[in-house]
Enzyme design. Structure first.
Site, PDB file in Angstrom:
ATOM      1  N   ASN A  40       0.978  -1.129  -0.127  1.00  0.00           N
ATOM      2  CA  ASN A  40       0.170   0.029  -0.032  1.00  0.00           C
ATOM      3  C   ASN A  40       0.937   1.357   0.104  1.00  0.00           C
ATOM      4  OD1 ASN A  40      -2.490  -1.454   0.190  1.00  0.00           O
ATOM      5  ND2 ASN A  40      -1.723  -1.828   2.637  1.00  0.00           N
ATOM      6  N   HIS A 126     -14.056  -2.585   5.707  1.00  0.00           N
ATOM      7  CA  HIS A 126     -12.911  -3.338   5.994  1.00  0.00           C
ATOM      8  C   HIS A 126     -13.366  -4.223   7.327  1.00  0.00           C
ATOM      9  CE1 HIS A 126      -8.853  -3.641   8.268  1.00  0.00           C
ATOM     10  NE2 HIS A 126      -8.404  -4.022   7.139  1.00  0.00           N
ATOM     11  N   SER A 172     -10.434  -0.744  -0.366  1.00  0.00           N
ATOM     12  CA  SER A 172      -9.052  -1.374  -0.791  1.00  0.00           C
ATOM     13  C   SER A 172      -9.131  -2.766  -1.574  1.00  0.00           C
ATOM     14  CB  SER A 172      -8.569  -1.464   0.738  1.00  0.00           C
ATOM     15  OG  SER A 172      -9.417  -2.443   1.304  1.00  0.00           O
ATOM     16  N   ASP A 197     -13.602   6.468   6.265  1.00  0.00           N
ATOM     17  CA  ASP A 197     -12.328   5.787   6.414  1.00  0.00           C
ATOM     18  C   ASP A 197     -11.605   6.056   5.311  1.00  0.00           C
ATOM     19  OD1 ASP A 197      -9.952   4.278   6.545  1.00  0.00           O
ATOM     20  OD2 ASP A 197     -11.040   2.431   7.247  1.00  0.00           O
ATOM     21  N   HIS A 200      -7.126   4.469   2.296  1.00  0.00           N
ATOM     22  CA  HIS A 200      -6.467   4.153   0.706  1.00  0.00           C
ATOM     23  C   HIS A 200      -6.411   5.336  -0.178  1.00  0.00           C
ATOM     24  CE1 HIS A 200      -5.418  -0.068   1.389  1.00  0.00           C
ATOM     25  NE2 HIS A 200      -6.623  -0.125   2.215  1.00  0.00           N
ATOM     26  N   LYS A 229      -0.042   3.299   5.093  1.00  0.00           N
ATOM     27  CA  LYS A 229      -0.217   3.087   3.537  1.00  0.00           C
ATOM     28  C   LYS A 229       0.670   3.906   2.773  1.00  0.00           C
ATOM     29  CE  LYS A 229      -4.327   0.809   5.206  1.00  0.00           C
ATOM     30  NZ  LYS A 229      -3.677  -0.580   5.374  1.00  0.00           N
TER      31      LYS A 229
HETATM   32  C1  LIG Z   1     -10.156   0.492   4.907  1.00  0.00           C
HETATM   33  C2  LIG Z   1      -9.043   0.038   5.974  1.00  0.00           C
HETATM   34  N1  LIG Z   1      -9.192   0.637   7.069  1.00  0.00           N
HETATM   35  C3  LIG Z   1      -8.185   0.191   8.308  1.00  0.00           C
HETATM   36  C4  LIG Z   1      -7.250  -0.665   7.637  1.00  0.00           C
HETATM   37  C5  LIG Z   1      -6.073  -0.972   8.950  1.00  0.00           C
HETATM   38  O1  LIG Z   1      -5.218  -0.288   9.117  1.00  0.00           O
HETATM   39  P1  LIG Z   1      -3.720  -0.741   9.598  1.00  0.00           P
HETATM   40  O2  LIG Z   1      -3.210  -1.522   8.646  1.00  0.00           O
HETATM   41  O3  LIG Z   1      -3.033   0.565   9.842  1.00  0.00           O
HETATM   42  O4  LIG Z   1      -4.160  -1.341  10.826  1.00  0.00           O
HETATM   43  C6  LIG Z   1      -7.068  -0.995   6.749  1.00  0.00           C
HETATM   44  C7  LIG Z   1      -6.078  -1.911   6.315  1.00  0.00           C
HETATM   45  O5  LIG Z   1      -5.845  -2.577   5.190  1.00  0.00           O
HETATM   46  C8  LIG Z   1      -8.009  -0.623   5.774  1.00  0.00           C
HETATM   47  O6  LIG Z   1      -7.874  -1.123   4.224  1.00  0.00           O
END
Ligand SMILES: Cc1ncc(COP(=O)(O)O)c(C=O)c1O
Length: 379
Positions: A40, A126, A172, A197, A200, A229
């Site tokens: 990412n 997610h 994502s 959120d 990405h 990311k």
């Molecule tokens: C949309 C989304 N939110 C949160 C996360 C979690 O983030 P982190 O990898 O910092 O735990 C991800 C990770 O893949 C994600 O794709």
């Protein structure tokens, strides 16, 4: 040997393996012989000298560990500095950093929504959002992906005390996203809070990389961004009003009951924000790489299931097919992970390519060739 209470795990693992669902370890180490197309690291900062230089300088000034929960004695000046800069970047009153996006989503949703509330959640949100919804004990209505009408229906029918709409801005695993203006209007109509959120999209989309909401001219009530990311460090943040952040400081369990983010990493993230904010050239490169791959793969008859942005999913259906493609690509030095259930719904296993800055056009041509070969059954 058959003697312990965990003996069943060997069988459970064998079952996962038989169903093509076993997760192995895929090296993420930077290797000059492998072209990584699944991190990412959209802006290409992971291998870039600049971030490493920031990290070396930061290591002389900041401890690696915060020492405690930030509510005890783990709150360092650099955390507050990072929070100020993040809030300024995304245009909110305040922000609050967490040790990961997973921790941020789970705790933020649990801290905000309660059993008298309704959460309307996109079906492809997610896992961290799903887990936060479950822990909140709110009524959760999961609506089909991007289905605005279903969201409206759920909001209209609900008599709950408070309503929350939770979505990713750029999904994502699918490389698509909601119409955020329409979502904002919907939330306003029903007095619901909009939680977005931007994991990405931050750094990659919108003015100064502020994300898809900023691109659409929309203000979410709760903004989630990650530091791991495009910023290529680790951690995450929630941004919004002063009251929101103060509430999370008091009630987000992964903030209260967990060691604070490494001050060293907070300092590196601070530098990464400075880089990302100014990096319009990097964002153009991400777009250009995405276009080259999209066009090249389409020319080779490989269907990409997204229209725009750096995420290019290739839907293959079965786990076995996704694994076979992944292995075929790996044999030619191209690293792309096979994404399988439970990360994506059953029957939609896929490869998910992520485009990033700093990849020269000739390398993308080779990638397209390798994909075409694998699609045509190269050994
Ligand atoms: C949309 C989304 N939110 C949160 C996360 C979690 O983030 P982190 O990898 O910092 O735990 C991800 C990770 O893949 C994600 O794709």
């Amino acid at each position: 040997m058959n003697s312990g209470p965990l003996d069943h795990l060997a069988q459970d693992l064998a079952d996962l393996d038989a169903r093509g669902l076993l997760r192995d370890r895929m090296a993420g180490d930077l290797d000059p012989n492998v072209l990584d197309l699944c991190s990412n690291d959209y802006l290409g900062y992971r291998a870039g000298g600049r971030l490493i230089q920031h990290a070396c300088r930061a290591a002389l000034e900041h401890p690696a560990g915060s020492g405690a929960s930030r509510l005890v004695t783990g709150d360092h000046a650099v955390h507050r500095q990072l929070e100020r800069v993040l809030a300024d970047w995304v245009g909110t009153e305040e922000s609050i950093v967490f040790t990961s996006g997973y921790a941020a989503n789970v705790s933020m949703i649990q801290a905000l929504a309660g059993e008298d509330d309704l959460i309307v959640s996109d079906a492809l949100n997610h896992a961290s959002i799903i887990d936060g919804c479950r822990l909140s004990r709110a009524e959760v209505v999961v609506v089909p992906h991007l289905a605005l009408d279903d969201m409206r229906r759920a909001l209209r029918q609900s008599t709950r005390r408070r309503r929350w709409v939770v979505t990713e801005s750029y999904f994502s695993m699918d490389g698509d996203g909601p119409d955020l203006r329409a979502l904002r209007t919907l939330c306003n109509e029903f007095g619901a809070a909009l939680v977005v959120d931007e994991a990405h999209a931050l750094g990659v989309m919108g003015p100064q990389g502020r994300g898809r909401a900023a691109e659409a001219g929309v203000r979410p009530d709760v903004f989630v961004g990650t530091l791991g990311k495009a910023l290529a460090v680790q951690g995450a943040f929630v941004a919004g009003s002063r009251h929101l952040c103060h509430w999370l400081w008091n009630r987000a369990r992964s903030m209260v009951f967990s060691t604070g983010l490494s001050p060293l990493l907070a300092a590196v993230a601070l530098a990464a924000v400075g880089e990302a904010r100014a990096d319009d050239a990097g964002r153009s490169q991400v777009r250009a790489t995405g276009c080259l791959l999209r066009e090249g793969l389409a020319r080779s008859g490989i269907a990409i299931a997204s229209q725009a942005g750096p995420i290019l999913p290739i839907l293959l259906g079965s786990e076995a097919r996704a694994l076979a493609w992944k292995e075929g690509l790996a044999a030619h030095g191209v690293r792309v992970q096979a994404i399988r259930p439970p990360t994506v719904p059953t029957g939609t296993s896929r490869l998910r390519i992520t485009a990033r800055a700093g990849l020269p056009a000739h390398q993308m041509e080779r990638v397209v060739e390798v994909f075409a070969g694998v699609a045509n059954g190269w050994p």
